[in-house]
Design an enzyme around this catalytic site. Structure first.
Site, PDB file in Angstrom:
ATOM      1  CB  THR A  47      25.354  52.723  40.999  1.00  0.00           C
ATOM      2  OG1 THR A  47      24.965  51.766  41.950  1.00  0.00           O
ATOM      3  CG2 THR A  47      24.243  53.590  40.281  1.00  0.00           C
ATOM      4  CB  THR A  48      29.141  55.349  38.409  1.00  0.00           C
ATOM      5  OG1 THR A  48      28.700  55.732  39.662  1.00  0.00           O
ATOM      6  CG2 THR A  48      29.613  56.535  37.514  1.00  0.00           C
ATOM      7  CE1 TYR A 110       9.600  45.060  41.918  1.00  0.00           C
ATOM      8  CE2 TYR A 110      10.276  42.681  41.859  1.00  0.00           C
ATOM      9  CZ  TYR A 110       9.339  43.853  41.699  1.00  0.00           C
ATOM     10  OH  TYR A 110       7.968  43.383  41.157  1.00  0.00           O
ATOM     11  CE1 TYR A 136      25.976  52.904  47.256  1.00  0.00           C
ATOM     12  CE2 TYR A 136      25.895  51.501  45.505  1.00  0.00           C
ATOM     13  CZ  TYR A 136      25.827  52.772  45.926  1.00  0.00           C
ATOM     14  OH  TYR A 136      25.305  54.038  45.127  1.00  0.00           O
ATOM     15  NE  ARG A 141      21.808  55.265  42.117  1.00  0.00           N
ATOM     16  CZ  ARG A 141      21.533  55.152  40.650  1.00  0.00           C
ATOM     17  NH1 ARG A 141      20.615  54.418  39.889  1.00  0.00           N
ATOM     18  NH2 ARG A 141      22.081  56.192  40.161  1.00  0.00           N
ATOM     19  CE  LYS A 164      29.086  54.651  46.387  1.00  0.00           C
ATOM     20  NZ  LYS A 164      29.053  54.282  45.130  1.00  0.00           N
ATOM     21  CB  ILE A 206      32.807  54.893  46.541  1.00  0.00           C
ATOM     22  CG1 ILE A 206      33.757  54.085  47.665  1.00  0.00           C
ATOM     23  CG2 ILE A 206      32.810  54.058  45.302  1.00  0.00           C
ATOM     24  CD1 ILE A 206      33.250  52.753  47.934  1.00  0.00           C
TER      25      ILE A 206
END
Length: 295
Positions: A47-48, A110, A136, A141, A164, A206
């Site tokens: 994501t980052t 989604y 994750y 999100r 995570k 993380i």
């Protein structure tokens, strides 16, 4: 018991961009600074790293570059998750061939899926590679939350190594540990919960914070594992101002801004991400200065 892919602080590394693609020269500089700062693992194209806005070619190039630059000095974990199971398999197989030590697989977003669908999705990916996976969980999100009972089923797979956990629910983390025991490793997915998650058996973090403060993030984990819990907690508490500033807007907007302020050539944020709002800039600068990261 499953051996963790790494123990300590893994950086969820940003991706520096040029107008035309990835800025590999600056990426190499960032990687070297992370290793020099004591980072225990590098997680690329998460994501980052703005993987959602990268082309397939850029995604693969970034994974390959990080693996080659790190050269086995610390583990490299490749973000290869997708809401398309078949694409996640293809990308995961590429990462394995490129030399990644593990995979980071976000829950499908989604189109989402049921808890049973999560088991099938992650298991099918793990069935098609020979390196370990970290699932994750970031429901804020994705709109999907992995339940403890589902984790217990996932933990039965020999190559599903860890999670995570970024649900922000410490009680849920304790329930995961209860459900899975040593068959699933847990990493904090939130920088404001590193020490709390270590306290219930977590193996590390993380981290977004590690992009700007790798030594402090590494030391927080190291001190905890050395039994110096109060010292680890002091770092956690001391850095709360910076952690809050780094999450004043959606990640990675603040952290890329922070790194730019620190002199890194991070390049632009890829749309639909936009530049940091003016009211959040001063608190970010103040926090960076308070920790000696900005003059």
């Amino acid at each position: 018991m499953k051996e963790p892919i790494f123990t300590g602080a893994g950086v969820a590394i940003i991706t520096p961009f040029t107008e035309d693609g990835v800025n590999f020269e600056e990426f190499g500089r960032i990687i070297e600074d992370q290793i020099a700062g004591g980072t225990d693992a590098i997680v690329v194209t998460g994501t980052t790293g703005e993987a959602a806005a990268m082309s397939d070619a850029e995604h693969k190039e970034a994974i390959k570059f990080v693996v080659e630059t790190v050269g086995g000095r610390i583990p490299v974990i490749a973000g290869t998750g997708s809401n398309d199971t078949n694409y996640a398999i293809q990308l995961s197989q590429y990462a394995e061939k490129a030399g990644a030590n593990g995979l980071l697989l976000v829950t499908p977003y989604y189109n989402k899926c049921t808890q049973g669908g999560l088991v099938k999705h992650f298991s099918k990916i793990a069935d098609n590679v020979n390196i370990p996976s970290i699932v994750y969980n970031v429901p804020s999100r994705t709109g999907v939350n992995i339940l403890p009972a589902t984790y217990a089923r996932l933990a039965e797979h020999p190559r599903i190594n860890a999670t995570k956990e970024a649900s922000g629910n410490l009680a849920a983390v304790a329930r995961i540990r209860k459900a899975c025991g040593d068959s699933l490793n847990v990493y904090s997915g939130n920088d404001d919960e590193i020490v709390p998650i270590l306290s219930v058996g977590g193996k590390g973090v993380i981290s977004v914070l590690s992009n700007v403060a790798p030594k402090a993030t590494h030391d927080m984990c190291r001190l905890y594992f050395e039994g110096k819990v109060e010292e680890a907690a002091k770092i956690q508490i001391d850095y709360m101002d910076l952690i809050e500033a780094l999450f004043s807007e959606v990640n990675p907007i603040p952290v890329k801004t922070a790194m730019r302020l620190m002199g890194y050539k991070t390049g632009h944020l890829r749309m639909p991400l936009s530049e940091l709002e003016p009211e959040h800039l001063e608190p970010l600068q103040k926090a960076l200065k308070s920790h000696g990261l900005l003059q």
